[in-house]
Design an enzyme around this catalytic site. Structure first.
Site, mmCIF file in Angstrom:
data_model
loop_
_atom_site.group_PDB
_atom_site.id
_atom_site.type_symbol
_atom_site.label_atom_id
_atom_site.label_comp_id
_atom_site.label_asym_id
_atom_site.label_seq_id
_atom_site.Cartn_x
_atom_site.Cartn_y
_atom_site.Cartn_z
ATOM 1 N N HIS B 57 71.919 30.630 58.592
ATOM 2 C CA HIS B 57 72.388 29.509 60.607
ATOM 3 C C HIS B 57 74.226 29.278 60.425
ATOM 4 O O HIS B 57 74.971 28.582 61.242
ATOM 5 C CB HIS B 57 72.036 28.070 59.954
ATOM 6 C CG HIS B 57 70.338 27.777 59.393
ATOM 7 N ND1 HIS B 57 69.835 28.186 60.775
ATOM 8 C CD2 HIS B 57 70.122 26.773 58.608
ATOM 9 C CE1 HIS B 57 68.321 27.426 59.488
ATOM 10 N NE2 HIS B 57 68.785 26.707 58.825
ATOM 11 N N HIS B 219 64.630 26.683 62.502
ATOM 12 C CA HIS B 219 64.080 27.691 61.448
ATOM 13 C C HIS B 219 62.849 28.309 62.334
ATOM 14 O O HIS B 219 61.998 29.201 61.529
ATOM 15 C CB HIS B 219 63.785 26.902 60.274
ATOM 16 C CG HIS B 219 64.104 26.455 59.764
ATOM 17 N ND1 HIS B 219 64.532 25.005 59.797
ATOM 18 C CD2 HIS B 219 65.468 26.409 59.086
ATOM 19 C CE1 HIS B 219 66.040 24.952 58.991
ATOM 20 N NE2 HIS B 219 66.518 25.760 58.333
#
Lengths: 333, 333
Positions: B57, B219
């Protein structure tokens, strides 16, 4: 083509409207003709800095307009040089009486159109100097370029020349600093995938699932060689060797190491590449004293990256460290 | 799989080494167990801020370590929670005697492992509070989450709580500010493409060339609906409506508008989306007084974006504006 856009022909206008909406107070956007300028331009007595070129390389150039960097940026259509009109308008808008420096990436259209705009500005008694950035060591001539292409090193030229202008240097002095940075920076890039220009609607070139292009240009221009995918460290070495040989960089040099993402490559991968590049430089006795990692000169959604190495001295380091307040570049190492 | 990596199993270790090499002076990286901390940690008398979570991320969370924001970040494997050990080590490293706040995105693994680390820290007489970020309005429960997911709003919690800690607020006060930001921010995202987890080697989900996923998680968790590709403005409306209805935001509110790229989407497209979102808010009488546009909470190379809207008051605005010195976030609007 899978893109977050409305009309392919409206991409630049709508993006520029977004830039205006997102950065009120910092930037003003003029339309007809279109350019992006510092909200407080012109600064009386300060040399004005104008850059520009085809869109699709964001944050270059609009993200670098602000205190300590550019006074204006002129976006052309995607991967297409802006015409002389908006360049002239931007030049006039940022002239504070000390003249204007044009920072131009070495593409035939850009060079020609900035030159025309400079002539027109001179006719209106604005003194203009130009620096042509040609930092890409990959190829001698290219699809849109006679000589070397201007790529990620442009950010370093804009930052350091911008700091020189901000401290009050004359037009000749700012131009000399910009030339010095261009003379001491070398870059080379690679791609894993091709960009898709919105109005074209398909990838700019074909590349197989197991191939990469070494020495790619920022518009997908051909590089040196097409090879099978390799580990990141091997790819870094393929870019770094020609860069280091070219200047040449030598043991004892202090450098700024810049790992630039082409748009679609995750930051986590850029840091893997940075790690290897820093290791190689240290192994050769070249000291990395300043760094930059991120997506600064992009090619739309292209996956890939470039490495730039700039030889520093005390003056360039001081100018690099000087405050900057732009949408895309923060103050600091 | 076409990635700029060496060994899929070494991605996080090598990226963290790159972060260490790129940001000397700002950050120190500890290994065994691995965490990233401010070079000057701990700050005596200041509340320490620790966040973390799965890697992939970036720049979240390591890019937000520095003055005015986090004291440490704990990276897990890609899309995998860090274990309690490194969380505990980071907590101990940044404790300056005023206690430590854990900022945790609401995923079952993260919540459990931060909780265990907090218990272990308490046993060593370090006072720990936790705030669970759950700003995603897309779905009630999800693949790795009971309740709402924590997504891009996490950046705003980290920035504003970081400023509160920096000005000397107590642990209870910093925790209250963080809870307040989480209570007033709402987010929703979408994807055009799927990310590829390096050790998996293939896309996290299948999506057709003409399809997009509305309400996607960071995700690649399923969202609300899979629909044919639409113009950017229509997509923005699909994300913004549920966000605005949820708090609800009302005419007269002042807000921070954050358009976050998921990694593979060009900045030029994010600005097109920002433009529309700002127009819609203004049309409803909601004043956009602060902004953020860029790739801050990403999902590897996934193409897509999210919108976050945070209701501001004078205190939150002042803390947002406070100086910050991190690798990824600069000081400014």
């Amino acid at each position: 083509m899978k893109k977050l856009i409305n009309d392919p022909r409206a991409v630049v206008d709508e993006a520029v409207a977004g830039i205006a909406a997102a950065h009120k107070g910092l930037l003003v956007v003029q339309t007809d003709p279109t350019f992006i300028a510092r909200a407080d331009a012109p600064t009386k007595g300060k040399v004005g800095l104008v850059s520009g070129g085809g869109s699709g390389h964001e944050p270059l150039h609009g993200g670098f307009v602000g205190y300590g960097m550019l006074d204006a940026a002129v976006p052309g259509a995607v991967f297409t040089s802006p015409t002389p009109d908006p360049i002239l308008a931007a030049t006039k808008a940022v002239d504070g009486g000390a003249g204007v420096l044009h920072i131009v990436k070495n593409y035939t259209g850009d060079v020609l159109n900035f030159e025309t705009a400079a002539d027109l500005a001179s006719a209106e008694d604005i003194e203009v100097r130009s620096v042509i950035v040609d930092d890409d060591v990959a190829v001698k001539d290219s699809l849109y370029t006679a000589g070397r292409r201007g790529v990620a090193g442009t950010v370093l030229v804009e930052k350091i020349a911008g700091a020189a202008a901000e401290r009050g240097d004359s037009l000749d002095a700012v131009a000399a600093i910009a030339e010095k940075v261009n003379g001491q920076v070398r870059s080379m890039g690679m791609a894993l995938t091709a960009p898709i220009v919105p109005h074209a609607g398909e990838p700019s070139f074909d590349i197989a699932e197991d191939e990469i292009e070494i020495g790619i240009g920022i518009h997908g221009e051909p590089g040196r060689v097409r090879i099978p995918l390799e580990p990141a460290d091997a790819i870094v070495d393929r870019l770094l060797d020609p860069i280091l040989e070219d200047l040449p960089f030598q043991s004892g040099d202090k450098v700024l190491l810049f790992v630039n993402g082409m748009g679609g490559t995750p930051l986590v991968e850029l840091y893997i590449a940075f790690r290897r590049a820093a290791e190689v430089l240290e192994g050769k006795g070249i000291e990395v004293t300043r760094t930059l990692v991120g997506n600064y000169v992009t090619s739309l959604e292209m996956q890939g990256f470039s490495i730039s190495v700039l030889k520093l001295d005390d003056e360039l380091t001081e100018l690099w460290d000087a405050p900057v307040q732009t949408a895309a570049l923060r103050w600091g190492r």
